[in-house]
Design an enzyme around this catalytic site. Structure first.
Site, PDB file in Angstrom:
ATOM      1  N   TYR A 121       3.621   7.804   0.951  1.00 31.98           N
ATOM      2  CA  TYR A 121       4.348   6.745   0.866  1.00 31.98           C
ATOM      3  C   TYR A 121       4.756   6.248  -0.314  1.00 31.98           C
ATOM      4  CZ  TYR A 121       3.959   5.607   6.019  1.00 31.98           C
ATOM      5  OH  TYR A 121       3.926   5.613   7.447  1.00 31.98           O
TER       6      TYR A 121
ATOM      7  N   PHE B 189       0.769  -1.402   0.117  1.00 32.28           N
ATOM      8  CA  PHE B 189       0.133  -0.063  -0.254  1.00 32.28           C
ATOM      9  C   PHE B 189       0.772   1.093  -0.045  1.00 32.28           C
ATOM     10  CE2 PHE B 189      -3.022  -3.288   0.844  1.00 32.28           C
ATOM     11  CZ  PHE B 189      -4.046  -3.105   0.880  1.00 32.28           C
ATOM     12  N   ALA B 190       0.679   1.873  -1.149  1.00 35.31           N
ATOM     13  CA  ALA B 190       1.804   3.138  -1.161  1.00 35.31           C
ATOM     14  C   ALA B 190       0.652   4.405  -1.278  1.00 35.31           C
ATOM     15  CB  ALA B 190       2.345   3.223  -2.353  1.00 35.31           C
ATOM     16  N   ILE B 191       0.169   4.775  -0.004  1.00 38.72           N
ATOM     17  CA  ILE B 191      -0.801   5.794  -0.033  1.00 38.72           C
ATOM     18  C   ILE B 191      -0.380   7.245   0.276  1.00 38.72           C
ATOM     19  CG2 ILE B 191      -3.263   6.495   1.104  1.00 38.72           C
ATOM     20  CD1 ILE B 191      -3.234   3.740  -0.586  1.00 38.72           C
TER      21      ILE B 191
ATOM     22  N   ASP C  45       7.349   0.831   3.244  1.00 37.37           N
ATOM     23  CA  ASP C  45       8.435   1.471   3.537  1.00 37.37           C
ATOM     24  C   ASP C  45       9.795   0.453   4.022  1.00 37.37           C
ATOM     25  OD1 ASP C  45       6.965   0.538   5.615  1.00 37.37           O
ATOM     26  OD2 ASP C  45       7.134   2.343   6.863  1.00 37.37           O
TER      27      ASP C  45
ATOM     28  N   ASP D 186      14.774  -4.517  11.683  1.00 32.96           N
ATOM     29  CA  ASP D 186      14.846  -2.914  11.894  1.00 32.96           C
ATOM     30  C   ASP D 186      16.316  -2.696  12.203  1.00 32.96           C
ATOM     31  OD1 ASP D 186      15.360  -0.222  12.529  1.00 32.96           O
ATOM     32  OD2 ASP D 186      13.228  -0.181  12.983  1.00 32.96           O
TER      33      ASP D 186
ATOM     34  N   HIS E 163       7.603 -11.006  15.140  1.00 35.97           N
ATOM     35  CA  HIS E 163       7.825  -9.318  15.229  1.00 35.97           C
ATOM     36  C   HIS E 163       9.388  -9.231  15.656  1.00 35.97           C
ATOM     37  CE1 HIS E 163       7.746  -5.241  16.217  1.00 35.97           C
ATOM     38  NE2 HIS E 163       6.478  -5.259  15.792  1.00 35.97           N
TER      39      HIS E 163
ATOM     40  N   GLU F 150      -2.670  -4.992  13.072  1.00 33.35           N
ATOM     41  CA  GLU F 150      -1.645  -5.925  13.387  1.00 33.35           C
ATOM     42  C   GLU F 150      -2.327  -6.723  14.999  1.00 33.35           C
ATOM     43  OE1 GLU F 150       2.892  -5.537  13.704  1.00 33.35           O
ATOM     44  OE2 GLU F 150       2.167  -4.839  15.806  1.00 33.35           O
TER      45      GLU F 150
END
Length: 285
Positions: A58, A53-55, A145, A258, A165, A235
């Site tokens: 983003y 999703f590139a809203i 992202d 990350d 996670h 989530e």
């Protein structure tokens, strides 16, 4: 095909859990043979759909996302990149290998990033039923992202898979940030749950992804009608689903990492990495 014989008395990893109590493998570097798996999936002639999703702003992450996906994602296999966006004119042109396609799906945006986040389940369920079921064998649903950093291949594919996670893979159950309010449809009691899964990397067959996203969307809408928003939006609902619908395969934190969390010794690969960003400058713009 020539490869090293597996040794029953010599497991490939002894430092990590490789199998859940319900016999779902946990995928770590060193626990599989990619040549065997690639041949198996080539014989099945699979096509994989990768959804992002590139809203709003983003869309700025798409170029790096697609370029690194072409380098590392499902190399040698057919892929449809499904890009949900409200800015189709800003989707970058990226050179694609044979059998790989970008499919732009125009959708509306919403006033807040929380609403956008929660609506993902709705859009995924609708498109799974109406389109994806006719075009791909598996769906892989990830955040945009991010960037691919090393190979992510068919070893991840299964009927239904989730990803540990990166902040909670070694944590005890009591510390999981499940939704703890009984009034929410995402509620998980304190004595239940196996792992805490990331909302930014899950998937499976189109049928199983449809079941998951449909149920999560319906639960989100029930919460909304009651004036409740789960602590981590979709989530939280994903984690509730996985408590009672066990994944058939689990991906280790190699598949969503990350670098701000460091590089623990057990992490032999960092396959899919968060891109540094200013959340305040990106969200709601």
């Amino acid at each position: 095909m020539i490869y090293t014989k597996p040794q029953i008395l010599k497991p490939p990893r002894s430092d990590v859990l490789m199998m859940t109590p319900w016999f779902a493998p946990i995928v770590w570097e060193g626990t599989y043979n990619s040549e065997i798996l690639n041949e198996e999936f080539r014989q099945r002639n699979v096509t994989v759909g990768l959804t992002v999703f590139a809203i709003k702003k983003y869309v700025v992450f798409l170029k790096t996302f697609l370029e690194t996906a072409e380098m590392y994602f499902m190399v040698g296999h057919r892929v449809n990149y499904y890009i949900f966006t409200d800015r189709p004119e800003e989707v970058p042109k990226v050179a694609l290998k044979e059998g790989r396609n970008v499919v732009v799906l125009q959708v509306q945006n919403y006033p807040t990033w929380q609403e956008i986040s929660m609506r993902r389940m709705e859009m995924l369920s609708e498109f799974s039923q109406q389109r994806f079921i006719n075009e791909v064998s598996y769906l892989v649903c990830v955040d945009v992202d991010m960037r691919f950093n090393e190979q992510v291949g068919v070893e991840i594919l299964s009927d239904l898979f989730g990803t540990l996670h990166p902040a909670f893979y070694a944590a005890e159950r009591w510390s999981f940030t499940y939704e703890r309010r009984p009034a929410s449809q995402a509620y998980v009691p304190s004595d239940e749950g196996d792992f805490y899964y990331a909302g930014g990397f899950f998937g499976g067959t189109v049928v199983e992804v449809y079941k998951l996203t449909k149920q999560c969307h319906e639960a989100i809408m029930m919460d909304k009608a009651n004036g409740i928003e789960a602590i981590w939006q979709e989530e939280s609902h994903l984690n509730k689903y996985f408590v009672y619908h066990k994944p058939t395969k689990i991906l280790s934190p190699e598949y969503l990492w990350d670098d701000n969390l460091g590089r623990p010794e057990i992490l032999k690969k960092r396959r899919f990495l968060a891109v540094p960003k200013n959340h305040a400058a990106i969200r709601n713009k």
